[in-house]
Design an enzyme around this catalytic site. Structure first.
Site, PDB file in Angstrom:
ATOM      1  N   GLU A  46       1.876  -1.423   7.806  1.00  0.00           N
ATOM      2  CA  GLU A  46       3.061  -1.506   6.936  1.00  0.00           C
ATOM      3  C   GLU A  46       4.254  -0.771   7.548  1.00  0.00           C
ATOM      4  O   GLU A  46       5.393  -1.231   7.428  1.00  0.00           O
ATOM      5  CB  GLU A  46       2.709  -1.004   5.523  1.00  0.00           C
ATOM      6  CG  GLU A  46       1.657  -1.935   4.888  1.00  0.00           C
ATOM      7  CD  GLU A  46       1.420  -1.741   3.406  1.00  0.00           C
ATOM      8  OE1 GLU A  46       1.877  -0.737   2.838  1.00  0.00           O
ATOM      9  OE2 GLU A  46       0.768  -2.630   2.811  1.00  0.00           O
TER      10      GLU A  46
ATOM     11  N   HIS B 131       0.808  -1.226   0.000  1.00  0.00           N
ATOM     12  CA  HIS B 131       0.000   0.000   0.000  1.00  0.00           C
ATOM     13  C   HIS B 131       0.841   1.277   0.000  1.00  0.00           C
ATOM     14  O   HIS B 131       0.548   2.204  -0.750  1.00  0.00           O
ATOM     15  CB  HIS B 131      -0.954   0.022   1.200  1.00  0.00           C
ATOM     16  CG  HIS B 131      -1.958  -1.083   1.172  1.00  0.00           C
ATOM     17  ND1 HIS B 131      -1.731  -2.297   1.785  1.00  0.00           N
ATOM     18  CD2 HIS B 131      -3.178  -1.178   0.574  1.00  0.00           C
ATOM     19  CE1 HIS B 131      -2.767  -3.083   1.586  1.00  0.00           C
ATOM     20  NE2 HIS B 131      -3.649  -2.446   0.851  1.00  0.00           N
TER      21      HIS B 131
END
Ligand code: URA
Length: 266
Positions: free
Chosen positions: A87, A14
């Site tokens: 992340e 992402h």
């Protein structure tokens, strides 16, 4: 608990960059708006450099107190905040500071001032995927303390208190100036309840931020610039007030990070 760190060169799906791009940064500054990342990176520190731009996540590296610091946008609302945090955690980020905008619900707080949120009402959905409703959404004591000390140092007009974090800008924040003008019954009269309980402000990210960070083992703080005064109206105030709050936010975040880096090096 086993933790799944990314390898040095794995590009995270992402955010669109790898651990190598962080050059060892462990602190991240998180505005919501991708357009605020570059100016923040330039004003917060020195030697700013572009990392990546993917979906709502724009990322730059800057340097404060001789250490690399990531500036990365989260987009609006809880889901994109949680994706970003997952992340960043995999790439070794351990402390984050949200730099957002907010609407005050208290008469004594004014546009252009800043609010340091120590906790949030969980009117969002995302935090409930990470912890049950009875679990509190609380900021890190260490990061919040650093933000407060920095706010004092730069003489910013600041307030410390509880946010109401809503998944929606209109009904969840009891705004009637929407397309239909309708606020569902469940939210009618809620602003006055939050005011009576002493909550300071409406915004859309900190409950997801605080709970997700707690679940991932990241220390989180939040400082928001006041751009709406809900005791007087539902609209957003002129841009000069936003700019005024942003200058305070920059000074506060820089001071807080200098403090956090100093503590880490002892
Ligand atoms: N952001 C919000 O979520 N609400 C406001 O009133 C202002 C900024």
């Amino acid at each position: 608990m086993e933790k799944h760190y990314a390898s040095e060169n794995e590009v995270l799906y992402h955010v669109g960059f790898s651990r190598a791009d962080l050059k060892g940064a462990t602190i991240a500054v998180l505005p919501g708006d991708p357009g605020r990342v570059e100016p923040l990176a330039r004003q917060l520190g020195v030697e700013p450099s572009f990392i990546a731009c993917h979906r709502e996540y724009t990322s730059w590296l800057t340097h404060i107190a001789g250490r690399p610091v990531l500036v990365c946008s989260t987009g609006m609302g809880g889901p994109s905040v949680a994706i970003c945090l997952e992340e960043l955690a995999r790439m070794g980020i351990t402390q984050v500071i949200r730099v957002g905008t907010t609407g005050t619900i208290q008469e004594y707080i004014n546009p252009g001032e800043v609010i340091i949120n120590k906790a949030s009402v969980r009117l969002d959905g995302t935090s409930h995927h990470y912890a049950p409703a009875s679990f509190p959404a609380v900021a890190s004591f260490t990061v919040t303390g650093a933000l407060v000390e920095a706010a004092k140092d730069c003489r910013a007009p600041y307030h410390v208190g509880i946010a109401v974090s809503s998944d929606t800008f209109w009904p969840g924040q009891e705004r009637y100036d929407s397309f239909t003008g309708y606020v569902p019954k469940a939210f009618q009269g809620t602003m006055v309840e939050w005011q009576r309980l002493g909550a300071l402000n409406y915004e859309m990210e900190t409950s997801a931020l605080f709970v997700t960070c707690q679940a991932l083992g990241i220390k989180a703080g939040a400082v928001c610039g006041v751009v709406a005064k809900r005791t007087e109206g539902e609209g957003i105030v002129p841009k000069e007030k936003y700019d005024q709050a942003l200058q305070y936010q920059i000074a506060i975040v820089r001071g807080a990070i200098e403090h956090l880096e100093k503590v880490a090096s002892i």
